[in-house]
Design a protein around this motif. Structure first.
Motif, PDB file in Angstrom:
ATOM      1  N   THR A  87      12.970   5.660  11.468  1.00  0.00           N
ATOM      2  CA  THR A  87      12.052   6.703  10.992  1.00  0.00           C
ATOM      3  C   THR A  87      10.612   6.343  11.325  1.00  0.00           C
ATOM      4  OG1 THR A  87      13.566   7.199   9.167  1.00  0.00           O
ATOM      5  CG2 THR A  87      11.318   8.009   8.960  1.00  0.00           C
ATOM      6  N   LEU A  88      10.239   5.089  11.118  1.00  0.00           N
ATOM      7  CA  LEU A  88       8.896   4.634  11.469  1.00  0.00           C
ATOM      8  C   LEU A  88       8.672   4.709  12.977  1.00  0.00           C
ATOM      9  CD1 LEU A  88       8.773   1.546   9.099  1.00  0.00           C
ATOM     10  CD2 LEU A  88       7.187   3.480   8.995  1.00  0.00           C
ATOM     11  N   ASP A  89       9.663   4.273  13.734  1.00  0.00           N
ATOM     12  CA  ASP A  89       9.526   4.266  15.193  1.00  0.00           C
ATOM     13  C   ASP A  89       9.364   5.685  15.747  1.00  0.00           C
ATOM     14  OD1 ASP A  89       9.802   1.533  15.118  1.00  0.00           O
ATOM     15  OD2 ASP A  89      11.918   1.524  15.734  1.00  0.00           O
ATOM     16  N   LYS A  90      10.137   6.620  15.221  1.00  0.00           N
ATOM     17  CA  LYS A  90      10.048   8.000  15.710  1.00  0.00           C
ATOM     18  C   LYS A  90       8.703   8.631  15.382  1.00  0.00           C
ATOM     19  CE  LYS A  90      14.944   9.231  15.916  1.00  0.00           C
ATOM     20  NZ  LYS A  90      15.981  10.214  15.512  1.00  0.00           N
ATOM     21  N   ALA A  91       8.104   8.194  14.280  1.00  0.00           N
ATOM     22  CA  ALA A  91       6.790   8.713  13.900  1.00  0.00           C
ATOM     23  C   ALA A  91       5.670   7.982  14.635  1.00  0.00           C
ATOM     24  CB  ALA A  91       6.593   8.573  12.393  1.00  0.00           C
ATOM     25  N   GLY A  92       6.002   6.864  15.278  1.00  0.00           N
ATOM     26  CA  GLY A  92       4.988   6.072  15.962  1.00  0.00           C
ATOM     27  C   GLY A  92       4.051   5.378  15.000  1.00  0.00           C
ATOM     28  N   LEU A  93       4.574   4.978  13.843  1.00  0.00           N
ATOM     29  CA  LEU A  93       3.748   4.361  12.807  1.00  0.00           C
ATOM     30  C   LEU A  93       4.330   3.016  12.394  1.00  0.00           C
ATOM     31  CD1 LEU A  93       3.233   7.442  10.434  1.00  0.00           C
ATOM     32  CD2 LEU A  93       1.625   6.577  12.141  1.00  0.00           C
ATOM     33  N   THR A  94       3.508   2.244  11.707  1.00  0.00           N
ATOM     34  CA  THR A  94       3.968   1.034  11.038  1.00  0.00           C
ATOM     35  C   THR A  94       3.796   1.234   9.542  1.00  0.00           C
ATOM     36  OG1 THR A  94       1.812  -0.067  11.010  1.00  0.00           O
ATOM     37  CG2 THR A  94       3.180  -0.348  12.992  1.00  0.00           C
ATOM     38  N   GLU A  95       4.374   0.334   8.762  1.00  0.00           N
ATOM     39  CA  GLU A  95       4.259   0.444   7.300  1.00  0.00           C
ATOM     40  C   GLU A  95       2.803   0.413   6.847  1.00  0.00           C
ATOM     41  OE1 GLU A  95       8.259  -1.653   8.043  1.00  0.00           O
ATOM     42  OE2 GLU A  95       6.240  -1.629   8.910  1.00  0.00           O
ATOM     43  N   LYS A  96       1.956  -0.281   7.577  1.00  0.00           N
ATOM     44  CA  LYS A  96       0.544  -0.386   7.190  1.00  0.00           C
ATOM     45  C   LYS A  96      -0.177   0.958   7.254  1.00  0.00           C
ATOM     46  CE  LYS A  96       0.062  -5.193   8.706  1.00  0.00           C
ATOM     47  NZ  LYS A  96      -0.637  -6.136   9.628  1.00  0.00           N
ATOM     48  N   GLU A  97       0.386   1.886   7.992  1.00  0.00           N
ATOM     49  CA  GLU A  97      -0.261   3.197   8.141  1.00  0.00           C
ATOM     50  C   GLU A  97       0.265   4.231   7.138  1.00  0.00           C
ATOM     51  OE1 GLU A  97      -1.316   3.698  12.743  1.00  0.00           O
ATOM     52  OE2 GLU A  97       0.761   3.051  12.417  1.00  0.00           O
ATOM     53  N   LEU A  98       1.135   3.821   6.230  1.00  0.00           N
ATOM     54  CA  LEU A  98       1.626   4.717   5.192  1.00  0.00           C
ATOM     55  C   LEU A  98       0.660   4.770   4.023  1.00  0.00           C
ATOM     56  CD1 LEU A  98       5.377   3.537   5.074  1.00  0.00           C
ATOM     57  CD2 LEU A  98       4.477   5.588   6.212  1.00  0.00           C
ATOM     58  N   SER A  99       0.665   5.883   3.310  1.00  0.00           N
ATOM     59  CA  SER A  99      -0.129   6.016   2.085  1.00  0.00           C
ATOM     60  C   SER A  99       0.670   5.650   0.857  1.00  0.00           C
ATOM     61  CB  SER A  99      -0.633   7.461   1.928  1.00  0.00           C
ATOM     62  OG  SER A  99      -1.369   7.871   3.034  1.00  0.00           O
ATOM     63  N   ALA A 100       1.987   5.920   0.876  1.00  0.00           N
ATOM     64  CA  ALA A 100       2.842   5.668  -0.280  1.00  0.00           C
ATOM     65  C   ALA A 100       4.300   5.759   0.153  1.00  0.00           C
ATOM     66  CB  ALA A 100       2.558   6.676  -1.398  1.00  0.00           C
ATOM     67  N   VAL A 101       5.185   5.321  -0.734  1.00  0.00           N
ATOM     68  CA  VAL A 101       6.626   5.417  -0.516  1.00  0.00           C
ATOM     69  C   VAL A 101       7.233   6.208  -1.669  1.00  0.00           C
ATOM     70  CG1 VAL A 101       8.799   4.167  -0.234  1.00  0.00           C
ATOM     71  CG2 VAL A 101       6.667   3.187   0.658  1.00  0.00           C
ATOM     72  N   ALA A 102       8.022   7.222  -1.349  1.00  0.00           N
ATOM     73  CA  ALA A 102       8.720   8.026  -2.359  1.00  0.00           C
ATOM     74  C   ALA A 102      10.215   7.751  -2.252  1.00  0.00           C
ATOM     75  CB  ALA A 102       8.444   9.513  -2.148  1.00  0.00           C
ATOM     76  N   VAL A 103      10.892   7.700  -3.403  1.00  0.00           N
ATOM     77  CA  VAL A 103      12.323   7.393  -3.392  1.00  0.00           C
ATOM     78  C   VAL A 103      13.022   8.119  -4.530  1.00  0.00           C
ATOM     79  CG1 VAL A 103      12.007   5.301  -4.804  1.00  0.00           C
ATOM     80  CG2 VAL A 103      14.036   5.533  -3.346  1.00  0.00           C
ATOM     81  N   THR A 104      14.227   8.593  -4.262  1.00  0.00           N
ATOM     82  CA  THR A 104      15.039   9.240  -5.288  1.00  0.00           C
ATOM     83  C   THR A 104      15.549   8.196  -6.273  1.00  0.00           C
ATOM     84  OG1 THR A 104      15.767  10.918  -3.708  1.00  0.00           O
ATOM     85  CG2 THR A 104      17.081  10.660  -5.709  1.00  0.00           C
ATOM     86  N   ILE A 105      15.307   8.417  -7.581  1.00  0.00           N
ATOM     87  CA  ILE A 105      15.835   7.515  -8.607  1.00  0.00           C
ATOM     88  C   ILE A 105      16.918   8.188  -9.450  1.00  0.00           C
ATOM     89  CG2 ILE A 105      13.668   6.237  -8.705  1.00  0.00           C
ATOM     90  CD1 ILE A 105      13.229   7.528 -11.493  1.00  0.00           C
TER      91      ILE A 105
END
Length: 475
Positions: free
Chosen positions: A143-161
């Protein structure tokens, strides 16, 4: 003012609420929020390194926190800067996606467990958990590779609980916390059914609150009035089996290919059959509410199959012409009655919803079963009677996916509902906050079912009640 010592004695459900109303502590965090807005206006695709509300570690309990506090940050000027990774593992698909704050889908990846579904004739929780664990790292990396991003370029992480299968939810939550903790990112806890409802707002930009939503999947039948983000009234639910479960069992008993799940297989075969050939009874005709029941219809289908000597061990591709015709007639007749039950309940729900919120203009239909084109066509006739518009996400956003989780994370992030970055590594005995049975909204009094078959055990208060309690504490 609530002391830190008293906070630690509260049940975990309530310790997750913001219990620090307008105080000097809150004010200092508000200034951080304002600085954060300035930061986002200046920096593009940069990580958000601290939350809007950050509580000192001395106030933290041993459980995962789910902040329902709200500080409005819905400034459109930094929507493009928000980049959220969404992770979904509530049932049988491992999914992730990255979505920008303006709704642009940068990437999405889904790893299907179709082979396991076909092998076991449904979801086997332990097998599903193992399958999630095997692919989750690769799914997120792809998912990161397809977006051309690294984790450092994310603003937040959302997850189903929740809601979902605990074993499966745990895999996604653990991965989300590892990413968020390693890169100092806020984490957003997402309600699975809210995500199904809100993804329609990504697709249909004109969709505003309030609106009515029908959520239909393998485990859920919900009619919900969405008043606002985090504020929902449940008009109806299933008292036993959901429509997706009924489709899956019918497909299995008819010997259909389950690799793409039972719903599409039944829908396809139904096109060859006579929908009036088998006289199934419409469930709950005598009940004038918005609740659902598919257990009785499943029994009717099973008896019809037995009376025609259909052998599920014989695949449809190997069936005789007469046998195939019989299977098609049962599939078509089942689908017609299953959807008639939906139509009746939806029509009553529209009438109730218009009494509560006269300004509603849309019926949103989402969840895996909403991909069924016959269902869409029939429900479109229902809403036309009331001059409403039917909104259905595209099929790939109806089934479980990471986009809906990321987008719901964005919606909640905008109003400050998220948690500070977790530690980079959780201790071995860490208690993850998983909510396998988590109601979305409070029941509408007129629609409350007294059926003895309706499971009422609630491990967690509804999302709506948590948000409401948080608002009261903020006043």
């Amino acid at each position: 003012m609530v002391s830190s010592s008293s906070l630690l004695t509260l049940p975990s459900t309530f310790s997750r609420l913001n219990l620090f109303p307008k105080s000097s502590i809150l004010s200092s965090f508000t200034f951080k929020a304002l600085n954060l807005l300035k930061f986002h206006k200046q920096q593009r695709l940069r990580p958000l390194n601290y939350p809007l509300l950050y509580f000192p570690h001395s106030f933290s309990s041993s459980a995962t926190h789910f902040s329902t506090s709200t500080i409005s940050v819905s400034s459109k000027s930094f929507d493009d800067d928000l980049v959220v990774l969404g992770i979904e593992t509530s049932c049988d698909d491992t999914a992730a996606a990255i979505v920008r704050g303006n709704g642009e889908i940068l990437s999405q990846v889904v790893s299907s467990q179709a082979d396991l579904l076909a092998r076991y004739g449904g979801v086997a929780p332990k097998m599903a958990e193992e399958a999630h664990s095997q692919v989750i790292d690769q799914v997120v990396q792809d998912t990161l590779d397809k977006a051309g991003l690294t984790e450092k370029e994310l603003s937040a992480v959302a997850v189903t609980i929740g809601p979902g299968l605990s074993l499966c939810l745990r895999v996604g939550v653990q991965k989300a916390r590892r990413v968020a903790g390693s890169f100092n990112l806020p984490i957003i806890s997402v309600h699975h059914m809210e995500a199904h409802a809100l993804v329609a707002r990504l697709v249909e930009k004109e969709l505003q609150f309030p609106f009515l939503t029908l959520l239909i999947s393998g485990g859920h039948n919900l009619l919900v009035l969405a008043h606002d983000l985090g504020h929902y009234t449940q008009l109806g639910t299933t008292i036993d089996d959901a429509i997706g479960e009924a489709f899956d069992k019918t497909a299995k008993w008819l010997g259909l290919d389950m690799r793409k799940s039972g719903g599409p297989a039944v829908e396809q075969l139904a096109q060859e059959g006579d929908a009036e050939s088998v006289r199934f009874s419409i469930p709950m005709k005598q009940h004038k509410d918005c609740n659902f029941s598919y257990a009785g219809l499943k029994t009717q289908v099973k008896l019809a199959i037995a009376s025609r000597n259909i052998d599920a061990k014989v695949p449809l591709s190997c069936a005789s012409s007469q046998d195939r015709c019989s299977r098609a007639d049962i599939a078509a007749s089942f689908q017609r009655v299953a959807v008639l039950h939906l139509e009746e309940r939806c029509e009553r729900a529209v009438e109730w919803a218009l009494k509560i919120e006269p300004s509603i203009k849309h019926l949103v239909v989402s969840g895996g079963v909403a991909s069924n084109l016959y269902i869409r066509a029939q429900l479109d006739k229902v809403v036309n009677k009331y001059s409403l518009q039917l909104v259905c996400p595209p099929p790939n956003l109806c089934t479980d996916n990471g986009v809906m989780v990321a987008w719901t994370g964005i919606e909640n992030f905008r109003v400050g509902r998220y948690d500070p970055p977790p530690p980079a590594n959780d201790p071995e005995d860490f208690m993850y906050d998983l909510r396998p049975r988590w109601p979305l909204g409070e029941e509408y009094a007129e629609g409350r079912s007294e059926s003895p078959y309706l499971r009422r055990a609630r491990v967690h208060p509804s999302l709506t009640s948590l948000v409401r309690a948080s608002h009261q504490q903020q006043r």
